[in-house]
Write a protein that holds these residues in place. Structure first.
Motif, PDB file in Angstrom:
ATOM      1  N   THR A   1       0.782  -1.305   0.098  1.00 42.70           N
ATOM      2  CA  THR A   1      -0.116  -0.008  -0.028  1.00 42.70           C
ATOM      3  C   THR A   1       0.821   1.329   0.026  1.00 42.70           C
ATOM      4  OG1 THR A   1      -0.138   0.350   2.585  1.00 42.70           O
ATOM      5  CG2 THR A   1      -1.720  -1.362   1.308  1.00 42.70           C
ATOM      6  N   LEU A   2       0.287   2.458  -0.328  1.00 40.76           N
ATOM      7  CA  LEU A   2       1.016   3.682  -0.177  1.00 40.76           C
ATOM      8  C   LEU A   2       1.432   3.987   1.309  1.00 40.76           C
ATOM      9  CD1 LEU A   2       1.662   5.952  -2.094  1.00 40.76           C
ATOM     10  CD2 LEU A   2      -0.219   7.249  -1.137  1.00 40.76           C
ATOM     11  N   GLN A  34      -4.911  11.151  -9.401  1.00 37.71           N
ATOM     12  CA  GLN A  34      -4.577  10.192  -8.284  1.00 37.71           C
ATOM     13  C   GLN A  34      -3.191  10.010  -8.086  1.00 37.71           C
ATOM     14  OE1 GLN A  34      -4.879   6.118  -9.057  1.00 37.71           O
ATOM     15  NE2 GLN A  34      -5.638   5.309  -7.018  1.00 37.71           N
ATOM     16  N   CYS A  80      -2.192   2.973  -7.419  1.00 37.49           N
ATOM     17  CA  CYS A  80      -2.056   4.252  -7.070  1.00 37.49           C
ATOM     18  C   CYS A  80      -1.728   5.375  -7.887  1.00 37.49           C
ATOM     19  CB  CYS A  80      -0.825   4.416  -5.636  1.00 37.49           C
ATOM     20  SG  CYS A  80      -1.342   3.629  -4.411  1.00 37.49           S
ATOM     21  N   TYR A  81      -1.751   5.021  -9.169  1.00 33.17           N
ATOM     22  CA  TYR A  81      -1.371   6.256 -10.209  1.00 33.17           C
ATOM     23  C   TYR A  81      -2.354   5.942 -11.706  1.00 33.17           C
ATOM     24  CZ  TYR A  81       2.161   2.643 -11.413  1.00 33.17           C
ATOM     25  OH  TYR A  81       2.627   1.230 -11.454  1.00 33.17           O
ATOM     26  N   ASN A 107      -0.850  11.125  -4.486  1.00 32.12           N
ATOM     27  CA  ASN A 107      -0.050  10.097  -4.113  1.00 32.12           C
ATOM     28  C   ASN A 107       1.395  10.569  -4.203  1.00 32.12           C
ATOM     29  OD1 ASN A 107      -2.246   8.671  -3.140  1.00 32.12           O
ATOM     30  ND2 ASN A 107      -2.348   7.500  -5.256  1.00 32.12           N
TER      31      ASN A 107
END
Length: 273
Positions: free
Chosen positions: A59-60, A93, A87-88, A97
Motif C-alpha cells: 500500500t501507499l 490520483q 496508486c496512479y 500520491n
C-alpha cells in the motif's frame, strides 16, 4: 546532496550509477556511508520485509512508513519512492500520491509501464519521475524476461522514447536481454538503471536483501556478497545455547549496587519480613 542532474552527468561522462533498495533506518545509514547514488524504497518491501505474497499487496502507507525511516538515515542521499499498485491510475490520483511520497522524503517517484500522460502531469507539477519498463512486477504474473522477440524489443524501445518525451529523469529496465538494455540506453538521453538488463545500462540496482544473503533465493540477475542467513542463524543458536547454559549474561553484562546501598536495601527487606 545527490541530484538528478548529477546522475545525468554520470551518464554523459560514462560513469556508472550504483543504486540499491533500502527499507529501514540502519540500512539507510550504511548505504549513505557507502556512497550509493540512488536509494530505492521500492514495492519490493512487500515480499522482502513485510511477508506479502506479491507486490500488488503493498500500500501507499507501507511505502510512506519505510520511506520516512530511510530518509531519517540517509539525509543527503537521492531517494526514490515507488508508487505502488493501483496508486496512479489517473493523473489526479498519481499527483496526489506522488506528493505524499515527496512529503515523506522522496526526491523522485517511480511508476511502471508506458504511462506518458501520467508522467507529463507529474512533471508539470514539479515532480521528478522515474520510468520502469521490461518486467513490471505490479502487473506481470510471470517473472519472465521481456523483450526477447523483435516485436517486444521494438515496443520497449518505443516505450522508453515515449517516457523520455514525457519528461522522466531516470528509467529502470528490468529483466530484458542485454542487447535491448544497450540499445535503449544508447537511444535515450536520461540515465538507465538496469536490474537483470545486462552490462551496458548506465547503472545497476539490486535488492539489498539479495546482495546480503538475507533471502534464501538465488537469482541469476543478482550477486550474493554475503551470507546473512547462515551467519545470523549461527549467532541466534549460540545465544540460545548460552542462555540455557547460563553463560550469558556474564559478569561483563551486569551492573551492581554500591555495597552500602545494597546493605541498606537488605536491612530494609529483612525488617519487612
Amino acid at each position: 546532496m545527490t541530484t538528478s542532474e548529477q546522475l545525468l552527468a554520470k551518464k554523459q561522462n560514462n560513469l556508472k550509477i550504483a543504486a540499491l533498495t533500502c527499507y529501514d533506518y540502519p540500512t539507510a545509514v550504511l548505504e549513505e556511508q557507502a556512497g550509493v547514488d540512488v536509494i530505492f524504497v521500492g514495492d519490493s518491501v512487500g515480499t522482502n520485509i513485510l511477508g506479502y505474497d506479491n507486490e500488488t499487496q503493498v500500500t501507499l502507507d507501507d511505502i510512506i512508513h519505510h520511506l520516512k525511516a530511510v530518509r531519517r538515515g540517509a539525509r543527503q542521499s537521492y531517494i526514490l519512492g515507488d508508487l505502488p499498485y493501483a496508486c496512479y491510475d489517473t493523473p489526479e490520483q498519481a499527483l496526489d500520491n506522488a506528493q505524499r511520497l515527496v512529503a515523506a522524503g522522496a526526491d523522485i517517484v517511480k511508476l511502471e509501464g508506458d504511462r506518458p500522460t501520467i508522467v507529463s502531469h507529474l512533471v508539470a507539477h514539479g515532480i521528478e519521475v522515474c520510468g520502469h519498463i521490461g518486467l513490471q512486477p505490479q502487473t506481470h504474473q510471470q517473472k519472465a524476461v521481456q523483450g526477447k522477440s523483435f516485436a517486444q524489443a521494438k515496443e520497449l524501445l518505443e516505450q522508453a522514447l515515449d517516457l523520455e518525451q514525457a519528461g522522466i529523469k531516470l528509467l529502470v529496465l528490468e529483466l530484458v536481454p542485454e542487447e535491448v538494455g544497450k540499445l535503449i540506453t544508447e537511444a535515450v538521453t536520461v540515465p538507465t538503471i538496469g536490474i537483470g538488463a545486462g552490462r551496458y545500462t548506465d547503472g545497476q540496482v539490486l535488492i539489498v536483501n539479495d546482495i546480503l544473503g538475507i533471502t534464501p533465493r538465488k537469482l541469476r540477475l543478482a550477486k550474493r556478497y554475503a551470507d546473512y542467513q547462515t551467519s545470523t542463524l549461527a549467532v541466534m543458536n549460540q545465544y540460545k545455547l548460552e542462555v540455557e547454559e547460563q553463560v550469558f549474561p556474564s559478569e561483563d553484562n551486569v551492573r551492581h549496587m554500591a555495597p552500602e546501598e545494597l546493605q541498606q536495601l537488605l536491612d530494609w527487606v529483612k525488617h519487612r519480613e
